[in-house]
Design a protein around this motif. Structure first.
Motif, PDB file in Angstrom:
ATOM      1  N   LEU A 100      49.414  17.723  41.472  1.00 13.06           N
ATOM      2  CA  LEU A 100      50.625  18.325  40.922  1.00 13.06           C
ATOM      3  C   LEU A 100      50.610  18.414  39.399  1.00 13.06           C
ATOM      4  O   LEU A 100      51.156  19.360  38.826  1.00 13.06           O
ATOM      5  N   ARG A 101      49.993  17.432  38.750  1.00  7.92           N
ATOM      6  CA  ARG A 101      50.012  17.417  37.280  1.00  7.92           C
ATOM      7  C   ARG A 101      48.915  18.271  36.647  1.00  7.92           C
ATOM      8  O   ARG A 101      49.103  18.785  35.550  1.00  7.92           O
ATOM      9  N   VAL A 102      47.777  18.397  37.321  1.00  5.47           N
ATOM     10  CA  VAL A 102      46.652  19.095  36.700  1.00  5.47           C
ATOM     11  C   VAL A 102      46.230  20.330  37.505  1.00  5.47           C
ATOM     12  O   VAL A 102      46.237  21.441  36.987  1.00  5.47           O
ATOM     13  N   ASN A 103      45.843  20.129  38.740  1.00  2.36           N
ATOM     14  CA  ASN A 103      45.266  21.232  39.506  1.00  2.36           C
ATOM     15  C   ASN A 103      46.255  22.359  39.784  1.00  2.36           C
ATOM     16  O   ASN A 103      45.913  23.534  39.648  1.00  2.36           O
ATOM     17  N   GLU A 104      47.458  22.021  40.176  1.00  3.14           N
ATOM     18  CA  GLU A 104      48.416  23.067  40.517  1.00  3.14           C
ATOM     19  C   GLU A 104      48.795  23.934  39.305  1.00  3.14           C
ATOM     20  O   GLU A 104      48.860  25.152  39.440  1.00  3.14           O
ATOM     21  N   PRO A 105      49.018  23.376  38.117  1.00  2.98           N
ATOM     22  CA  PRO A 105      49.268  24.254  36.962  1.00  2.98           C
ATOM     23  C   PRO A 105      48.087  25.193  36.660  1.00  2.98           C
ATOM     24  O   PRO A 105      48.294  26.353  36.306  1.00  2.98           O
ATOM     25  N   VAL A 106      46.870  24.705  36.812  1.00  3.20           N
ATOM     26  CA  VAL A 106      45.713  25.584  36.619  1.00  3.20           C
ATOM     27  C   VAL A 106      45.690  26.649  37.711  1.00  3.20           C
ATOM     28  O   VAL A 106      45.449  27.831  37.441  1.00  3.20           O
ATOM     29  N   ASN A 107      45.974  26.255  38.944  1.00  2.00           N
ATOM     30  CA  ASN A 107      46.011  27.231  40.041  1.00  2.00           C
ATOM     31  C   ASN A 107      47.049  28.321  39.773  1.00  2.00           C
ATOM     32  O   ASN A 107      46.815  29.493  40.079  1.00  2.00           O
ATOM     33  N   ALA A 108      48.185  27.936  39.208  1.00  2.26           N
ATOM     34  CA  ALA A 108      49.224  28.928  38.901  1.00  2.26           C
ATOM     35  C   ALA A 108      48.706  29.955  37.888  1.00  2.26           C
ATOM     36  O   ALA A 108      49.006  31.151  38.009  1.00  2.26           O
ATOM     37  N   VAL A 110      45.474  30.739  37.487  1.00  2.36           N
ATOM     38  CA  VAL A 110      44.423  31.472  38.182  1.00  2.36           C
ATOM     39  C   VAL A 110      45.014  32.564  39.084  1.00  2.36           C
ATOM     40  O   VAL A 110      44.447  33.650  39.209  1.00  2.36           O
ATOM     41  N   ARG A 111      46.166  32.299  39.671  1.00  8.82           N
ATOM     42  CA  ARG A 111      46.816  33.298  40.534  1.00  8.82           C
ATOM     43  C   ARG A 111      47.241  34.541  39.740  1.00  8.82           C
ATOM     44  O   ARG A 111      47.372  35.606  40.326  1.00  8.82           O
ATOM     45  N   GLN A 112      47.446  34.395  38.460  1.00  9.13           N
ATOM     46  CA  GLN A 112      47.872  35.525  37.623  1.00  9.13           C
ATOM     47  C   GLN A 112      46.698  36.375  37.145  1.00  9.13           C
ATOM     48  O   GLN A 112      46.884  37.513  36.735  1.00  9.13           O
ATOM     49  N   TRP A 113      45.507  35.814  37.164  1.00  5.37           N
ATOM     50  CA  TRP A 113      44.342  36.507  36.647  1.00  5.37           C
ATOM     51  C   TRP A 113      43.759  37.450  37.696  1.00  5.37           C
ATOM     52  O   TRP A 113      43.895  37.216  38.900  1.00  5.37           O
ATOM     53  N   ARG A 114      43.075  38.487  37.240  1.00  4.02           N
ATOM     54  CA  ARG A 114      42.435  39.465  38.112  1.00  4.02           C
ATOM     55  C   ARG A 114      40.954  39.559  37.749  1.00  4.02           C
ATOM     56  O   ARG A 114      40.608  39.708  36.573  1.00  4.02           O
ATOM     57  N   PRO A 115      40.093  39.489  38.756  1.00  5.78           N
ATOM     58  CA  PRO A 115      38.646  39.505  38.480  1.00  5.78           C
ATOM     59  C   PRO A 115      38.166  40.752  37.750  1.00  5.78           C
ATOM     60  O   PRO A 115      37.198  40.695  36.999  1.00  5.78           O
ATOM     61  N   PHE A 116      38.818  41.886  37.941  1.00  2.35           N
ATOM     62  CA  PHE A 116      38.375  43.130  37.313  1.00  2.35           C
ATOM     63  C   PHE A 116      38.855  43.265  35.869  1.00  2.35           C
ATOM     64  O   PHE A 116      38.441  44.165  35.150  1.00  2.35           O
ATOM     65  N   ASP A 117      39.745  42.367  35.420  1.00  2.00           N
ATOM     66  CA  ASP A 117      40.187  42.355  34.025  1.00  2.00           C
ATOM     67  C   ASP A 117      39.140  41.658  33.163  1.00  2.00           C
ATOM     68  O   ASP A 117      38.246  40.977  33.667  1.00  2.00           O
ATOM     69  N   ASP A 118      39.305  41.803  31.855  1.00  2.00           N
ATOM     70  CA  ASP A 118      38.457  41.035  30.943  1.00  2.00           C
ATOM     71  C   ASP A 118      38.731  39.550  31.178  1.00  2.00           C
ATOM     72  O   ASP A 118      39.847  39.165  31.561  1.00  2.00           O
TER      73      ASP A 118
END
Length: 154
Positions: A100-108, A110-118
């Motif tokens: 909850l303190r580390v992995n989930e904020p990073v996951n949040a 990552v969910r916003q990023w798109r592989p085809f973007d820079d």
């Protein structure tokens, strides 16, 4: 030990084994091994989609049953089993806290990023932070498994 106590003990061992397989053995690690932005991000997002469904019930069951097994051991005056099962419950709880303190904020993020973007600024640092804390979770899950097995009655 009563039949209920035996059932709780076996359920505790089973759910802890599931947690160990899911987190400590980490069968999804190969999906996160991509060297570049796009490969890594696709793998990380796939793992996140699966784990958001699978991990919460496994963690909840492992934690609740570790506490229940601790209560059963204490009721049966089995100090060693109660201490070991308490240790397993604490390890599960600590692993949830790391998530909850580390992995989930990073996951949040990552969910916003798109592989085809820079590549997103700071993606490599976020990846490294996620992996470091995941190693901590792996150790905690393995320790929960060791404690659960150590609590078994002869």
């Amino acid at each position: 030990m009563t039949s209920v106590g035996s059932l709780v003990e076996h359920a505790h061992l089973g759910t802890t084994a599931a947690l160990v397989l899911l987190v400590a053995v980490d069968p999804t690690s190969r999906l996160r091994d991509g060297d570049g932005w796009e490969t890594w991000l696709r793998g990380q997002q796939r793992v996140d989609r699966v784990m958001r469904r699978v991990a919460p019930p496994v963690y909840q069951a492992a934690g609740v049953l570790a506490v229940a097994a601790t209560v059963v051991a204490a009721r049966d005056h089995d100090r060693r089993a109660a201490v070991c099962r308490s240790a397993a419950a604490l390890c599960v709880g600590a692993s949830v806290a790391v998530t909850l303190r580390v992995n989930e904020p990073v996951n949040a993020l990552v969910r916003q990023w798109r592989p085809f973007d820079d590549p997103a600024p700071g993606w490599a640092a976020a990846r490294a932070r996620w992996e470091r804390s995941h190693r901590v979770r792996r150790v905690l899950a393995a320790a929960a498994g060791v404690a659960a097995v150590a609590a078994r009655r002869a």
